[in-house]
Design a protein around this motif. Structure first.
Motif, short mmCIF file in Angstrom:
data_model
loop_
_atom_site.label_atom_id
_atom_site.label_comp_id
_atom_site.label_asym_id
_atom_site.label_seq_id
_atom_site.Cartn_x
_atom_site.Cartn_y
_atom_site.Cartn_z
N GLU A 195 0.83 -1.21 0.00
CA GLU A 195 0.00 0.00 0.00
C GLU A 195 0.87 1.26 0.00
O GLU A 195 0.58 2.22 -0.71
CB GLU A 195 -0.94 0.00 1.21
CG GLU A 195 -2.07 -1.00 1.10
CD GLU A 195 -2.90 -1.11 2.38
OE1 GLU A 195 -2.52 -0.49 3.41
OE2 GLU A 195 -3.91 -1.83 2.35
N ASN A 196 1.91 1.26 0.82
CA ASN A 196 2.81 2.41 0.86
C ASN A 196 3.53 2.60 -0.47
O ASN A 196 3.73 3.73 -0.92
CB ASN A 196 3.82 2.27 2.00
CG ASN A 196 3.20 2.47 3.37
OD1 ASN A 196 2.12 3.02 3.49
ND2 ASN A 196 3.88 2.00 4.39
N ALA A 197 3.93 1.50 -1.10
CA ALA A 197 4.61 1.59 -2.40
C ALA A 197 3.67 2.13 -3.47
O ALA A 197 4.06 2.96 -4.30
CB ALA A 197 5.15 0.22 -2.81
N SER A 198 2.41 1.70 -3.46
CA SER A 198 1.42 2.21 -4.42
C SER A 198 1.18 3.69 -4.21
O SER A 198 1.11 4.46 -5.18
CB SER A 198 0.12 1.43 -4.31
OG SER A 198 0.30 0.10 -4.73
N ALA A 199 1.05 4.11 -2.96
CA ALA A 199 0.84 5.54 -2.67
C ALA A 199 2.05 6.36 -3.11
O ALA A 199 1.90 7.45 -3.67
CB ALA A 199 0.57 5.73 -1.17
N ALA A 200 3.25 5.83 -2.87
CA ALA A 200 4.47 6.53 -3.28
C ALA A 200 4.58 6.60 -4.81
O ALA A 200 4.98 7.63 -5.35
CB ALA A 200 5.70 5.84 -2.70
#
Length: 172
Positions: A139-144
């Motif tokens: 999720e953090n990678a997608s948001a980044a």
């Protein structure tokens, strides 16, 4: 190696990548994993864990991105692949072997370099599977990735009222 991707419409859409693999890094992580050793001593009710620190990054391939531009409405729709955890380095020199047993509740810690070297390939696969299946990291990678692509597109387009829509797709 710099690669550029442009649409044929009035709105300029260009993504550049400045690393050798042509991938755009969107999130770097540094963590440690604990790997339970298969050869734990079941007679004495003890277990052996290998603590392995690692660093890695999630990235996307700009070559697989798709851009749809609408100059009349000032909209760019970007379809980008979900970030993949591909580049990582496990630091086996700073790993440690931790033994927990009933005889010693606080556990015994020792240098696990030799144990880590015997299982490097298997442990690397376990680490990649752990990170790739970790919902929070994904999720953090997608948001980044969304934030990075949005910032690049806004910086490359001088329109004041431009709207950017991001959509992810599975690259596999």
């Amino acid at each position: 190696a710099f690669e550029q991707y442009r649409t044929k419409n009035d709105i300029l859409t260009e993504i550049s990548s400045d690393n050798e693999g042509g991938r755009l890094n969107v999130l770097s992580i540094s963590d440690e994993v604990f790997i339970i050793q298969e050869n734990a001593d079941s007679e004495n009710d003890s277990s052996v864990w290998l603590r392995v620190p690692f660093e890695g990054s999630f990235s996307i391939d700009p070559g697989t991105c798709e851009f749809i531009t609408d100059s009349q409405r000032n909209v760019i729709k970007a379809r980008i692949p979900r970030p993949e955890f591909a580049e990582f380095t496990a630091d086996y020199e700073h790993s440690s072997l931790v033994t927990f047993s009933k005889a010693s509740p606080e556990g015994i810690s020792a240098n696990g370099e030799s144990a880590a070297r015997q299982q490097i390939q298997e442990n690397d696969i376990r680490i990649q599977e752990y990170i790739s299946s970790n919902k929070k990291y994904c999720e953090n990678a997608s948001a980044a990735a969304e934030k990075t692509v949005r910032q690049i597109l806004l910086a490359l387009n001088t329109y004041e009222n431009i709207r950017i829509e991001i959509e992810f797709f599975d690259s596999q």
